[in-house]
Design a protein around this motif. Structure first.
Motif, PDB file in Angstrom:
ATOM      1  N   ASP A  89     -31.462  59.678 -43.949  1.00  0.00           N
ATOM      2  CA  ASP A  89     -31.261  59.169 -45.315  1.00  0.00           C
ATOM      3  C   ASP A  89     -31.271  57.648 -45.373  1.00  0.00           C
ATOM      4  O   ASP A  89     -31.448  57.072 -46.448  1.00  0.00           O
ATOM      5  CB  ASP A  89     -29.928  59.682 -45.882  1.00  0.00           C
ATOM      6  CG  ASP A  89     -29.925  61.190 -46.037  1.00  0.00           C
ATOM      7  OD1 ASP A  89     -30.999  61.752 -46.339  1.00  0.00           O
ATOM      8  OD2 ASP A  89     -28.860  61.800 -45.849  1.00  0.00           O
ATOM      9  N   GLY A  90     -31.067  57.000 -44.230  1.00  0.00           N
ATOM     10  CA  GLY A  90     -31.029  55.547 -44.222  1.00  0.00           C
ATOM     11  C   GLY A  90     -29.700  54.998 -44.715  1.00  0.00           C
ATOM     12  O   GLY A  90     -28.772  55.750 -45.038  1.00  0.00           O
ATOM     13  N   LEU A  91     -29.616  53.689 -44.777  1.00  0.00           N
ATOM     14  CA  LEU A  91     -28.390  53.030 -45.213  1.00  0.00           C
ATOM     15  C   LEU A  91     -28.408  52.802 -46.721  1.00  0.00           C
ATOM     16  O   LEU A  91     -29.455  52.536 -47.318  1.00  0.00           O
ATOM     17  CB  LEU A  91     -28.244  51.670 -44.509  1.00  0.00           C
ATOM     18  CG  LEU A  91     -27.942  51.711 -43.012  1.00  0.00           C
ATOM     19  CD1 LEU A  91     -27.954  50.308 -42.424  1.00  0.00           C
ATOM     20  CD2 LEU A  91     -26.606  52.383 -42.732  1.00  0.00           C
ATOM     21  N   THR A  92     -27.251  52.899 -47.320  1.00  0.00           N
ATOM     22  CA  THR A  92     -27.099  52.634 -48.748  1.00  0.00           C
ATOM     23  C   THR A  92     -26.091  51.502 -48.953  1.00  0.00           C
ATOM     24  O   THR A  92     -25.338  51.165 -48.044  1.00  0.00           O
ATOM     25  CB  THR A  92     -26.626  53.894 -49.496  1.00  0.00           C
ATOM     26  OG1 THR A  92     -25.366  54.328 -48.918  1.00  0.00           O
ATOM     27  CG2 THR A  92     -27.646  55.011 -49.373  1.00  0.00           C
TER      28      THR A  92
ATOM     29  N   GLY B 193     -31.431  56.064 -32.960  1.00  0.00           N
ATOM     30  CA  GLY B 193     -31.046  55.758 -34.337  1.00  0.00           C
ATOM     31  C   GLY B 193     -30.746  57.013 -35.136  1.00  0.00           C
ATOM     32  O   GLY B 193     -29.831  57.032 -35.974  1.00  0.00           O
ATOM     33  N   ASN B 194     -31.485  58.074 -34.873  1.00  0.00           N
ATOM     34  CA  ASN B 194     -31.241  59.339 -35.565  1.00  0.00           C
ATOM     35  C   ASN B 194     -29.939  59.972 -35.105  1.00  0.00           C
ATOM     36  O   ASN B 194     -29.195  60.561 -35.901  1.00  0.00           O
ATOM     37  CB  ASN B 194     -32.409  60.293 -35.317  1.00  0.00           C
ATOM     38  CG  ASN B 194     -32.372  61.509 -36.225  1.00  0.00           C
ATOM     39  OD1 ASN B 194     -31.807  61.459 -37.308  1.00  0.00           O
ATOM     40  ND2 ASN B 194     -32.970  62.593 -35.774  1.00  0.00           N
ATOM     41  N   ALA B 195     -29.640  59.854 -33.815  1.00  0.00           N
ATOM     42  CA  ALA B 195     -28.407  60.431 -33.279  1.00  0.00           C
ATOM     43  C   ALA B 195     -27.176  59.690 -33.786  1.00  0.00           C
ATOM     44  O   ALA B 195     -26.120  60.296 -34.010  1.00  0.00           O
ATOM     45  CB  ALA B 195     -28.444  60.412 -31.753  1.00  0.00           C
ATOM     46  N   LEU B 196     -27.298  58.377 -33.965  1.00  0.00           N
ATOM     47  CA  LEU B 196     -26.169  57.572 -34.458  1.00  0.00           C
ATOM     48  C   LEU B 196     -26.182  57.518 -35.981  1.00  0.00           C
ATOM     49  O   LEU B 196     -26.121  56.453 -36.601  1.00  0.00           O
ATOM     50  CB  LEU B 196     -26.241  56.161 -33.876  1.00  0.00           C
ATOM     51  CG  LEU B 196     -26.159  56.051 -32.352  1.00  0.00           C
ATOM     52  CD1 LEU B 196     -26.321  54.611 -31.903  1.00  0.00           C
ATOM     53  CD2 LEU B 196     -24.826  56.607 -31.846  1.00  0.00           C
TER      54      LEU B 196
ATOM     55  N   THR C  80     -29.805  45.627 -38.129  1.00  0.00           N
ATOM     56  CA  THR C  80     -28.747  44.626 -37.947  1.00  0.00           C
ATOM     57  C   THR C  80     -28.310  44.059 -39.287  1.00  0.00           C
ATOM     58  O   THR C  80     -27.113  43.993 -39.607  1.00  0.00           O
ATOM     59  CB  THR C  80     -29.229  43.488 -37.035  1.00  0.00           C
ATOM     60  OG1 THR C  80     -29.509  44.003 -35.735  1.00  0.00           O
ATOM     61  CG2 THR C  80     -28.172  42.401 -36.921  1.00  0.00           C
ATOM     62  N   VAL C  81     -29.286  43.657 -40.092  1.00  0.00           N
ATOM     63  CA  VAL C  81     -28.978  43.109 -41.414  1.00  0.00           C
ATOM     64  C   VAL C  81     -28.403  44.184 -42.332  1.00  0.00           C
ATOM     65  O   VAL C  81     -27.455  43.939 -43.078  1.00  0.00           O
ATOM     66  CB  VAL C  81     -30.249  42.491 -42.031  1.00  0.00           C
ATOM     67  CG1 VAL C  81     -30.014  42.103 -43.480  1.00  0.00           C
ATOM     68  CG2 VAL C  81     -30.692  41.280 -41.238  1.00  0.00           C
ATOM     69  N   GLY C  82     -28.988  45.402 -42.273  1.00  0.00           N
ATOM     70  CA  GLY C  82     -28.502  46.481 -43.127  1.00  0.00           C
ATOM     71  C   GLY C  82     -27.069  46.879 -42.812  1.00  0.00           C
ATOM     72  O   GLY C  82     -26.261  47.100 -43.724  1.00  0.00           O
ATOM     73  N   ILE C  83     -26.743  46.983 -41.537  1.00  0.00           N
ATOM     74  CA  ILE C  83     -25.376  47.353 -41.147  1.00  0.00           C
ATOM     75  C   ILE C  83     -24.387  46.255 -41.517  1.00  0.00           C
ATOM     76  O   ILE C  83     -23.271  46.527 -41.978  1.00  0.00           O
ATOM     77  CB  ILE C  83     -25.328  47.655 -39.633  1.00  0.00           C
ATOM     78  CG1 ILE C  83     -26.116  48.932 -39.331  1.00  0.00           C
ATOM     79  CG2 ILE C  83     -23.890  47.792 -39.140  1.00  0.00           C
ATOM     80  CD1 ILE C  83     -26.318  49.205 -37.860  1.00  0.00           C
TER      81      ILE C  83
ATOM     82  N   THR D 188     -35.376  41.846 -48.488  1.00  0.00           N
ATOM     83  CA  THR D 188     -36.195  41.781 -49.702  1.00  0.00           C
ATOM     84  C   THR D 188     -36.266  43.106 -50.448  1.00  0.00           C
ATOM     85  O   THR D 188     -36.649  43.132 -51.623  1.00  0.00           O
ATOM     86  CB  THR D 188     -37.627  41.327 -49.366  1.00  0.00           C
ATOM     87  OG1 THR D 188     -38.185  42.195 -48.363  1.00  0.00           O
ATOM     88  CG2 THR D 188     -37.632  39.898 -48.851  1.00  0.00           C
ATOM     89  N   THR D 189     -35.914  44.211 -49.781  1.00  0.00           N
ATOM     90  CA  THR D 189     -35.958  45.525 -50.434  1.00  0.00           C
ATOM     91  C   THR D 189     -34.578  46.159 -50.606  1.00  0.00           C
ATOM     92  O   THR D 189     -34.436  47.115 -51.379  1.00  0.00           O
ATOM     93  CB  THR D 189     -36.843  46.493 -49.632  1.00  0.00           C
ATOM     94  OG1 THR D 189     -36.286  46.676 -48.315  1.00  0.00           O
ATOM     95  CG2 THR D 189     -38.267  45.952 -49.504  1.00  0.00           C
ATOM     96  N   ASN D 190     -33.582  45.643 -49.869  1.00  0.00           N
ATOM     97  CA  ASN D 190     -32.222  46.197 -49.897  1.00  0.00           C
ATOM     98  C   ASN D 190     -32.199  47.670 -49.488  1.00  0.00           C
ATOM     99  O   ASN D 190     -31.338  48.441 -49.934  1.00  0.00           O
ATOM    100  CB  ASN D 190     -31.588  46.029 -51.278  1.00  0.00           C
ATOM    101  CG  ASN D 190     -31.109  44.610 -51.517  1.00  0.00           C
ATOM    102  OD1 ASN D 190     -30.792  43.880 -50.583  1.00  0.00           O
ATOM    103  ND2 ASN D 190     -31.053  44.200 -52.783  1.00  0.00           N
ATOM    104  N   THR D 191     -33.143  48.066 -48.651  1.00  0.00           N
ATOM    105  CA  THR D 191     -33.177  49.418 -48.114  1.00  0.00           C
ATOM    106  C   THR D 191     -33.610  49.352 -46.658  1.00  0.00           C
ATOM    107  O   THR D 191     -34.347  48.452 -46.252  1.00  0.00           O
ATOM    108  CB  THR D 191     -34.172  50.323 -48.872  1.00  0.00           C
ATOM    109  OG1 THR D 191     -35.483  49.742 -48.802  1.00  0.00           O
ATOM    110  CG2 THR D 191     -33.764  50.497 -50.322  1.00  0.00           C
TER     111      THR D 191
END
Length: 331
Positions: A154-157, A143-146, A85-88, A246-249
């Motif tokens: 790869d995760g969010l950048t 989460g993998n499908a979306l 939620t925070v990352g998106i 705290t990690t920005n990843t």
């Protein structure tokens, strides 16, 4: 005989609740000890912030496992929802304000917890473990499908967290990260402490001990379980949001079964149904992992397994449970 029965805590729940809500000198010293990394271990502040975040996650699981008897192996679902939620918000929409991010993460995870609680309260024992595990695995695959939204494997950048209150910047040394994580942990701990040391907490203990007898005293046990499961999910979402901020990843690892399993191990180490057991278990597990991985990167989990076996054999109620038993013997 009658007077002795009336004077027992079981016959005076109000007095029991008041006594449980009093702070002891050991609790005060415990929280003062959490400030020691600032003075004596500044090089480990980033690790300390991860310990605080993990302890908060373990605290959320202890709320349902230790007090309500809900055995869950899929709580990483809520942790991951808070983290994503925070990352998106930051990577897709450019919103990195940390405090509002925590509240939104708690809302999203809490709603997911409330929705899934209707299924959780219908099953018990082995079926409950399978349901929670299945929900966690389904969320991971979703989460993998979306991948267009979550970044997939790869995760969010491009995640960026703003300064706290526009002033406190997240530094490389971890001073702000640990301070921020520790404050949130303490506030959530206060909330959990009030919950478990209340009439609602007494009802949860009754459900844990014998769920079939609760309707006989007029307790709607399913409502109690839905409420505590929702609160626990919201707290887990806050922990996930803290990790992202705290990690920005953020990657799919936050939704993995391994994260759910690790937190159960921490509760076994520290002791379930004690709140502080979640924190102590997280401290021991993460420090042991950090040190053992440095000594033997390939087989560090072997030593964790040996430690877990030792605790289960000689202190079946966890480290805090074993210490409490020793204190009672000395008295």
């Amino acid at each position: 005989m009658l007077q002795s029965q009336v004077s027992t805590p079981a016959m005076q729940p109000v007095a029991w609740i008041r006594r449980r809500n009093r702070w002891t000198i050991f609790e005060v010293l415990f929280w003062l000890a959490t400030l020691l990394p600032f003075c004596f271990f500044p090089a480990y502040l980033n690790l300390a912030s991860q310990i605080a975040i993990t302890a908060l996650f373990a605290l959320s699981v202890d709320l349902v496992l230790g007090y309500a008897g809900i055995v869950t192996l899929g709580h990483a679902m809520f942790f991951g929802l808070g983290a994503f939620t925070v990352g998106i918000l930051s990577s897709r929409y450019g919103w990195g304000e940390p405090i509002s991010g925590l509240f939104l993460a708690a809302l999203v995870a809490g709603l997911a917890g409330f929705a899934s609680s209707f299924l959780i309260v219908r099953v018990q024992h082995l079926a409950l473990i399978m349901v929670t595990l299945g929900l966690g695995l389904l969320t991971f695959e979703l989460g993998n499908a979306l991948s267009w939204l979550t970044g997939g494997t790869d995760g969010l950048t491009g995640i960026s967290t703003w300064n706290i209150f526009g002033y406190f910047r997240f530094d490389l040394w971890g001073y702000t990260a640990y301070s921020y994580s520790l404050i949130v942990l303490f506030l959530c701990f206060l909330l959990c402490r009030v919950i478990v040391n209340s009439s609602f907490g007494l009802a949860l203990r009754g459900i844990r001990e014998n769920v079939k007898r609760m309707p006989a005293i007029g307790s709607d046990y399913r409502w109690h379980l839905r409420v505590v499961y929702t609160i626990s999910a919201a707290i887990a979402g806050v922990a996930g949001a803290l990790l992202t901020q705290t990690t920005n990843t953020v990657t799919l690892e936050v939704l993995s079964f391994q994260r759910s399993a690790d937190v159960v191990v921490m509760l076994i180490l520290g002791g379930t149904g004690r709140l502080y057991g979640a924190i102590v278990g997280a401290v021991i597990f993460l420090i042991a992992r950090d040190q053992l991985a440095g000594i033997n990167p390939q087989y560090w989990f072997l030593w964790i397994g040996l430690l877990l076996m030792f605790v289960v054999m000689f202190m079946p109620k966890g480290i805090l449970g074993g210490l409490a038993r020793l204190v009672r013997r000395e008295e």
